[in-house]
Motif scaffolding. Structure first.
Motif, PDB file in Angstrom:
ATOM      1  N   THR A 117       0.839  -1.200   0.000  1.00 42.12           N
ATOM      2  CA  THR A 117       0.000   0.000   0.000  1.00 42.12           C
ATOM      3  C   THR A 117       0.872   1.248   0.000  1.00 42.12           C
ATOM      4  O   THR A 117       2.002   1.222   0.493  1.00 42.12           O
ATOM      5  CB  THR A 117      -0.905   0.064   1.245  1.00 42.12           C
ATOM      6  OG1 THR A 117      -0.104   0.381   2.403  1.00 42.12           O
ATOM      7  CG2 THR A 117      -1.640  -1.239   1.473  1.00 42.12           C
ATOM      8  N   PRO A 118       0.365   2.365  -0.503  1.00 41.86           N
ATOM      9  CA  PRO A 118       1.037   3.643  -0.268  1.00 41.86           C
ATOM     10  C   PRO A 118       1.146   3.868   1.243  1.00 41.86           C
ATOM     11  O   PRO A 118       0.360   3.327   2.026  1.00 41.86           O
ATOM     12  CB  PRO A 118       0.097   4.662  -0.918  1.00 41.86           C
ATOM     13  CG  PRO A 118      -0.624   3.877  -1.974  1.00 41.86           C
ATOM     14  CD  PRO A 118      -0.822   2.513  -1.374  1.00 41.86           C
ATOM     15  N   PHE A 119       2.118   4.677   1.652  1.00 38.34           N
ATOM     16  CA  PHE A 119       2.418   4.767   3.079  1.00 38.34           C
ATOM     17  C   PHE A 119       1.275   5.332   3.924  1.00 38.34           C
ATOM     18  O   PHE A 119       0.512   6.184   3.505  1.00 38.34           O
ATOM     19  CB  PHE A 119       3.705   5.557   3.327  1.00 38.34           C
ATOM     20  CG  PHE A 119       3.736   6.958   2.788  1.00 38.34           C
ATOM     21  CD1 PHE A 119       2.946   7.961   3.338  1.00 38.34           C
ATOM     22  CD2 PHE A 119       4.592   7.287   1.733  1.00 38.34           C
ATOM     23  CE1 PHE A 119       3.001   9.259   2.851  1.00 38.34           C
ATOM     24  CE2 PHE A 119       4.654   8.589   1.244  1.00 38.34           C
ATOM     25  CZ  PHE A 119       3.856   9.575   1.817  1.00 38.34           C
ATOM     26  N   LEU A 120       1.210   4.786   5.147  1.00 37.27           N
ATOM     27  CA  LEU A 120       0.254   5.219   6.158  1.00 37.27           C
ATOM     28  C   LEU A 120       1.000   6.088   7.168  1.00 37.27           C
ATOM     29  O   LEU A 120       2.133   5.787   7.548  1.00 37.27           O
ATOM     30  CB  LEU A 120      -0.351   4.006   6.880  1.00 37.27           C
ATOM     31  CG  LEU A 120      -0.998   2.941   5.992  1.00 37.27           C
ATOM     32  CD1 LEU A 120      -1.307   1.692   6.812  1.00 37.27           C
ATOM     33  CD2 LEU A 120      -2.273   3.481   5.355  1.00 37.27           C
ATOM     34  N   THR A 121       0.335   7.151   7.629  1.00 33.05           N
ATOM     35  CA  THR A 121       0.997   8.065   8.560  1.00 33.05           C
ATOM     36  C   THR A 121       0.149   8.430   9.775  1.00 33.05           C
ATOM     37  O   THR A 121       0.682   8.922  10.764  1.00 33.05           O
ATOM     38  CB  THR A 121       1.376   9.382   7.849  1.00 33.05           C
ATOM     39  OG1 THR A 121       0.182  10.000   7.341  1.00 33.05           O
ATOM     40  CG2 THR A 121       2.338   9.134   6.699  1.00 33.05           C
ATOM     41  N   ALA A 122      -1.161   8.219   9.696  1.00 28.67           N
ATOM     42  CA  ALA A 122      -2.061   8.682  10.757  1.00 28.67           C
ATOM     43  C   ALA A 122      -2.096   7.714  11.929  1.00 28.67           C
ATOM     44  O   ALA A 122      -2.030   6.488  11.744  1.00 28.67           O
ATOM     45  CB  ALA A 122      -3.468   8.881  10.208  1.00 28.67           C
TER      46      ALA A 122
ATOM     47  N   ILE B 248      11.498  -3.879   5.353  1.00 28.41           N
ATOM     48  CA  ILE B 248      11.969  -2.502   5.161  1.00 28.41           C
ATOM     49  C   ILE B 248      12.208  -2.252   3.680  1.00 28.41           C
ATOM     50  O   ILE B 248      12.823  -3.080   2.997  1.00 28.41           O
ATOM     51  CB  ILE B 248      13.281  -2.245   5.939  1.00 28.41           C
ATOM     52  CG1 ILE B 248      13.046  -2.367   7.444  1.00 28.41           C
ATOM     53  CG2 ILE B 248      13.847  -0.867   5.599  1.00 28.41           C
ATOM     54  CD1 ILE B 248      14.319  -2.259   8.279  1.00 28.41           C
ATOM     55  N   LYS B 249      11.711  -1.120   3.198  1.00 31.38           N
ATOM     56  CA  LYS B 249      12.037  -0.660   1.841  1.00 31.38           C
ATOM     57  C   LYS B 249      12.975   0.528   1.997  1.00 31.38           C
ATOM     58  O   LYS B 249      12.613   1.528   2.633  1.00 31.38           O
ATOM     59  CB  LYS B 249      10.786  -0.249   1.071  1.00 31.38           C
ATOM     60  CG  LYS B 249      11.055   0.099  -0.396  1.00 31.38           C
ATOM     61  CD  LYS B 249       9.762   0.391  -1.139  1.00 31.38           C
ATOM     62  CE  LYS B 249      10.012   0.570  -2.634  1.00 31.38           C
ATOM     63  NZ  LYS B 249      10.919   1.704  -2.944  1.00 31.38           N
TER      64      LYS B 249
ATOM     65  N   GLN C 208       2.282  -0.321   4.159  1.00 35.09           N
ATOM     66  CA  GLN C 208       3.546   0.364   4.408  1.00 35.09           C
ATOM     67  C   GLN C 208       3.312   1.537   5.363  1.00 35.09           C
ATOM     68  O   GLN C 208       2.323   2.261   5.231  1.00 35.09           O
ATOM     69  CB  GLN C 208       4.163   0.877   3.105  1.00 35.09           C
ATOM     70  CG  GLN C 208       5.541   1.503   3.305  1.00 35.09           C
ATOM     71  CD  GLN C 208       6.120   2.060   2.022  1.00 35.09           C
ATOM     72  OE1 GLN C 208       5.750   3.143   1.597  1.00 35.09           O
ATOM     73  NE2 GLN C 208       7.020   1.320   1.400  1.00 35.09           N
ATOM     74  N   ILE C 209       4.235   1.717   6.301  1.00 35.94           N
ATOM     75  CA  ILE C 209       4.125   2.778   7.301  1.00 35.94           C
ATOM     76  C   ILE C 209       5.293   3.747   7.133  1.00 35.94           C
ATOM     77  O   ILE C 209       6.439   3.332   6.952  1.00 35.94           O
ATOM     78  CB  ILE C 209       4.135   2.190   8.728  1.00 35.94           C
ATOM     79  CG1 ILE C 209       2.979   1.200   8.911  1.00 35.94           C
ATOM     80  CG2 ILE C 209       4.043   3.302   9.772  1.00 35.94           C
ATOM     81  CD1 ILE C 209       3.014   0.438  10.226  1.00 35.94           C
ATOM     82  N   LEU C 210       4.976   5.032   7.208  1.00 30.45           N
ATOM     83  CA  LEU C 210       6.002   6.083   7.102  1.00 30.45           C
ATOM     84  C   LEU C 210       6.015   6.895   8.391  1.00 30.45           C
ATOM     85  O   LEU C 210       5.072   7.640   8.672  1.00 30.45           O
ATOM     86  CB  LEU C 210       5.704   7.007   5.922  1.00 30.45           C
ATOM     87  CG  LEU C 210       6.615   8.232   5.787  1.00 30.45           C
ATOM     88  CD1 LEU C 210       7.991   7.817   5.266  1.00 30.45           C
ATOM     89  CD2 LEU C 210       6.001   9.261   4.844  1.00 30.45           C
ATOM     90  N   THR C 211       7.077   6.753   9.184  1.00 33.74           N
ATOM     91  CA  THR C 211       7.233   7.538  10.395  1.00 33.74           C
ATOM     92  C   THR C 211       8.647   7.352  10.931  1.00 33.74           C
ATOM     93  O   THR C 211       9.327   6.389  10.578  1.00 33.74           O
ATOM     94  CB  THR C 211       6.219   7.112  11.484  1.00 33.74           C
ATOM     95  OG1 THR C 211       6.358   7.955  12.627  1.00 33.74           O
ATOM     96  CG2 THR C 211       6.436   5.672  11.907  1.00 33.74           C
ATOM     97  N   ASN C 212       9.078   8.283  11.782  1.00 32.06           N
ATOM     98  CA  ASN C 212      10.336   8.115  12.512  1.00 32.06           C
ATOM     99  C   ASN C 212      10.059   8.073  14.012  1.00 32.06           C
ATOM    100  O   ASN C 212      10.961   8.231  14.829  1.00 32.06           O
ATOM    101  CB  ASN C 212      11.331   9.234  12.181  1.00 32.06           C
ATOM    102  CG  ASN C 212      10.753  10.623  12.463  1.00 32.06           C
ATOM    103  OD1 ASN C 212       9.692  10.760  13.060  1.00 32.06           O
ATOM    104  ND2 ASN C 212      11.456  11.652  12.013  1.00 32.06           N
TER     105      ASN C 212
ATOM    106  N   ASN D 210       5.418  -2.942   6.379  1.00 30.99           N
ATOM    107  CA  ASN D 210       6.653  -2.501   5.747  1.00 30.99           C
ATOM    108  C   ASN D 210       6.991  -1.092   6.201  1.00 30.99           C
ATOM    109  O   ASN D 210       6.125  -0.229   6.265  1.00 30.99           O
ATOM    110  CB  ASN D 210       6.487  -2.540   4.226  1.00 30.99           C
ATOM    111  CG  ASN D 210       7.736  -2.098   3.484  1.00 30.99           C
ATOM    112  OD1 ASN D 210       7.833  -0.951   3.051  1.00 30.99           O
ATOM    113  ND2 ASN D 210       8.688  -2.990   3.333  1.00 30.99           N
ATOM    114  N   LEU D 211       8.263  -0.867   6.520  1.00 33.21           N
ATOM    115  CA  LEU D 211       8.739   0.448   6.938  1.00 33.21           C
ATOM    116  C   LEU D 211       9.323   1.185   5.748  1.00 33.21           C
ATOM    117  O   LEU D 211      10.225   0.666   5.075  1.00 33.21           O
ATOM    118  CB  LEU D 211       9.796   0.296   8.028  1.00 33.21           C
ATOM    119  CG  LEU D 211      10.579   1.554   8.417  1.00 33.21           C
ATOM    120  CD1 LEU D 211       9.649   2.620   8.997  1.00 33.21           C
ATOM    121  CD2 LEU D 211      11.695   1.209   9.395  1.00 33.21           C
TER     122      LEU D 211
END
Length: 320
Positions: free
Chosen positions: A32-37, A130-131, A61-65, A86-87
């Motif tokens: 999936t396109p990245f999730l951020t919420a 991880i990507k 896929q998750i996008l965060t730090n 996926n990170l």
């Protein structure tokens, strides 16, 4: 051999994925396109909800730090039945990297190390892949990044062997992928991603990569992004080993299906046209269209104008 479809923000939505699988296939795993919420709802929830997806395998896929946020999103996905997430450590967008996320996390190695420790420690039942890119600015960064990755039970490491500041231009650094094959434990499967846009380009990388996959005693894994949008038949063509053209009747049915599903979801024709225009940025390259041919689509604001422009393009392509 397995082929993955790369996630592309705003493009590879569940509507696109379902249509791709229906008309073309050849993909073993979709992302999936990245999730951020912090709370899955609205568009993000619709995109990951199992009821909306009819593909062989889907990985969110998750996008965060922020490790706490990652864990919170992953736990919600687990409640939906997902067992792998996926990170995203590869997105080169300035709005993402400027906040130290995506590829922008790669030059913060101490923070990255602590982040990975937290998520693997707190999510022992979840497979976390991880990507990644190979650094922000310098190829030398890759050595330090690999030393961090090798410490954790990464289920799959998907490597786009470019630096962040190279975005999608210039040659990929294949040697960086091969270095990972030597450094990363065989318990972590490696996947190659980058510039697979034709059967010839696939064969160019696979001739070298297959040696490393065999040495690691793992299945050959390749991820395709822009190439699959430009040529939706590419994954299936690679799988079959045949050099075939994109059948225009299939292509027309594919894009019509996507459009109709977006009409149902959005109920605002201007939004639908904008979505389709974004896709045509890639379709045009695959069909070899020039600016003049694509201009009518870019000018369209109403569905009727968009449909007329597409029909003209399809008719011209058939008559060639």
């Amino acid at each position: 051999m397995k082929i993955y479809l790369a996630p592309m923000e705003g493009i590879t939505t569940y509507i696109f994925r379902n249509a791709f699988e229906k008309y073309y296939g050849g993909v073993d795993k979709y992302f999936t396109p990245f999730l951020t919420a912090s709370h899955l709802k609205g568009r993000e929830l619709r995109d990951v909800h199992p009821d909306n997806n009819s593909v062989p395998e889907l990985v969110p896929q998750i996008l965060t730090n922020d490790s706490e946020l990652f864990i919170k999103i992953a736990e919600q996905l687990a409640e939906l039945g997902y067992r792998e997430v996926n990170l995203n450590l590869g997105c080169p967008s300035g709005t993402v990297t400027g906040k130290g996320r995506g590829a922008g996390f790669l030059d913060r190695t101490n923070e990255l190390d602590r982040f990975l420790y937290d998520i693997y420690d707190k999510l022992p039942e979840m497979s976390i892949s991880i990507k990644t890119r190979i650094g922000m600015e310098f190829l030398s960064e890759w050595d330090d990044i690999l030393e961090i990755y090798k410490k954790y039970p990464v289920s799959e490491l998907i490597i786009h062997p470019r630096l962040r500041n190279e975005f999608y231009s210039g040659e990929v650094h294949k040697e960086s992928f091969f270095k990972a094959c030597d450094v990363i434990s065989k318990e972590t499967e490696l996947c190659y991603n980058g510039d697979i846009t034709s059967r010839d380009s696939f064969e160019d990388i696979s001739l070298q990569a297959e040696v490393f996959f065999q040495d690691r005693s793992q299945e050959s894994l390749y991820m395709i992004g822009r190439g699959a949008l430009m040529k939706p038949h590419l994954p299936a063509m690679i799988k079959s080993g045949l050099d075939t053209d994109n059948d225009l009747a299939t292509f027309k049915a594919f894009i019509t299906d996507i459009m109709e599903e977006y009409i149902t979801e959005m109920s605002n024709e201007k939004q639908v046209v904008m979505k389709m225009k974004e896709l045509w940025t890639y379709f045009a390259m695959g069909l070899g269209l020039d600016r003049k041919q694509l201009k009518e689509i870019h000018k369209a604001n109403r569905l009727s104008d968009y449909k007329s422009a597409v029909q003209m393009i399809i008719s011209q392509s058939i008559s060639k």
